[in-house]
Design a protein around this motif. Structure first.
Motif, mmCIF file in Angstrom:
data_model
loop_
_atom_site.group_PDB
_atom_site.id
_atom_site.type_symbol
_atom_site.label_atom_id
_atom_site.label_comp_id
_atom_site.label_asym_id
_atom_site.label_seq_id
_atom_site.Cartn_x
_atom_site.Cartn_y
_atom_site.Cartn_z
ATOM 1 N N ALA A 161 0.833 -1.207 0.000
ATOM 2 C CA ALA A 161 0.000 0.000 0.000
ATOM 3 C C ALA A 161 0.868 1.259 0.000
ATOM 4 C CB ALA A 161 -0.923 -0.014 1.209
ATOM 5 N N LEU A 165 0.937 4.183 -2.772
ATOM 6 C CA LEU A 165 0.727 5.577 -2.380
ATOM 7 C C LEU A 165 1.919 6.437 -2.790
ATOM 8 C CD1 LEU A 165 -0.972 7.695 -0.863
ATOM 9 C CD2 LEU A 165 0.180 6.974 1.247
ATOM 10 N N ASN A 166 3.108 5.886 -2.665
ATOM 11 C CA ASN A 166 4.300 6.645 -3.041
ATOM 12 C C ASN A 166 4.311 6.959 -4.529
ATOM 13 O OD1 ASN A 166 6.845 7.850 -2.470
ATOM 14 N ND2 ASN A 166 7.873 6.038 -3.291
ATOM 15 N N HIS A 168 1.612 7.282 -6.392
ATOM 16 C CA HIS A 168 0.589 8.312 -6.598
ATOM 17 C C HIS A 168 1.113 9.699 -6.220
ATOM 18 C CE1 HIS A 168 -2.241 5.483 -7.893
ATOM 19 N NE2 HIS A 168 -2.800 5.139 -6.733
#
Length: 206
Positions: A161, A165-166, A168
């Motif tokens: 996750a 997220l990184n 994004h």
């Protein structure tokens, strides 16, 4: 003058002579044959009965090797220190667990925990790029038959996750930088247009 024997007596004498001359018929085995037969029977009784061979797997033939048990004491201590917010102590426990346990499962558990620390901002190992790279390597190393700690699997999912997220965030930062550059260009164009407009207005005044 020769005396004549009665016919009955003569027949009896002839029969007796015939019995003495003719050898008796063998009604049974001879001594030698009996001895040989007795020897064969004794040998048959003395010889051991053939053993029945079964093709059963023996312990030496078994290739099954139980997986060595791991001492997860330091791993558990690392989890406990991490839950208390002490990333430095947790790192020390994870590194010690990695040195003591050589099993592939233990190495994977320790590497997941250390990679997890790399994505925590308050960790001495904080490096989001390194955490993302470690996640990709760990995903390839985990085999279906490996028995690992449940907490290690949760850390693996958190790393996945975090990596997503990184990516994004990196995309948003790139988009933001592009927008900022476009905005600066637009503001510069507006400023020049304003100066040009003001200059023309002043020149047209009497």
């Amino acid at each position: 003058m020769t005396a004549t024997l009665p016919p009955l007596l003569a027949a009896a004498i002839a029969l007796l002579l015939t019995a003495c001359v003719t050898p008796p018929e063998a009604s049974g085995p001879t001594f030698a044959e009996g001895t040989a037969a007795e020897g064969t029977a004794s040998a048959a009784q003395a010889a051991p009965a053939p053993q029945l061979t079964l093709n059963l797997p023996t312990r030496e033939q078994c290739q099954c090797q139980p997986s060595p048990e791991r001492d997860q004491t330091f791993l558990e201590r690392g989890y406990q220190a991490l839950s208390q917010g002490d990333a430095v102590v947790a790192l020390q426990h994870f590194q010690r667990y990695k040195r003591l346990e050589t099993a592939a499962s233990a190495q994977w558990e320790a590497d997941v925990a250390i990679a997890y620390l790399a994505m925590l901002p308050d960790s001495p190992l904080y490096d989001h790029d390194a955490a993302e790279q470690s996640h990709q390597s760990l995903a390839r190393r985990l085999l279906p038959d490996m028995q690992v700690h449940t907490m290690a699997l949760l850390m693996r999912d958190s790393l996945a996750a975090f990596a997503l997220l990184n990516r994004h965030i990196a995309d948003l930062e790139s988009t933001n930088a592009t927008l900022k550059e476009d905005l600066e260009k637009r503001e510069e164009a507006i400023r020049r247009l304003r100066e040009l407009t003001l200059g023309q207005s002043r020149g047209s005044q009497p």
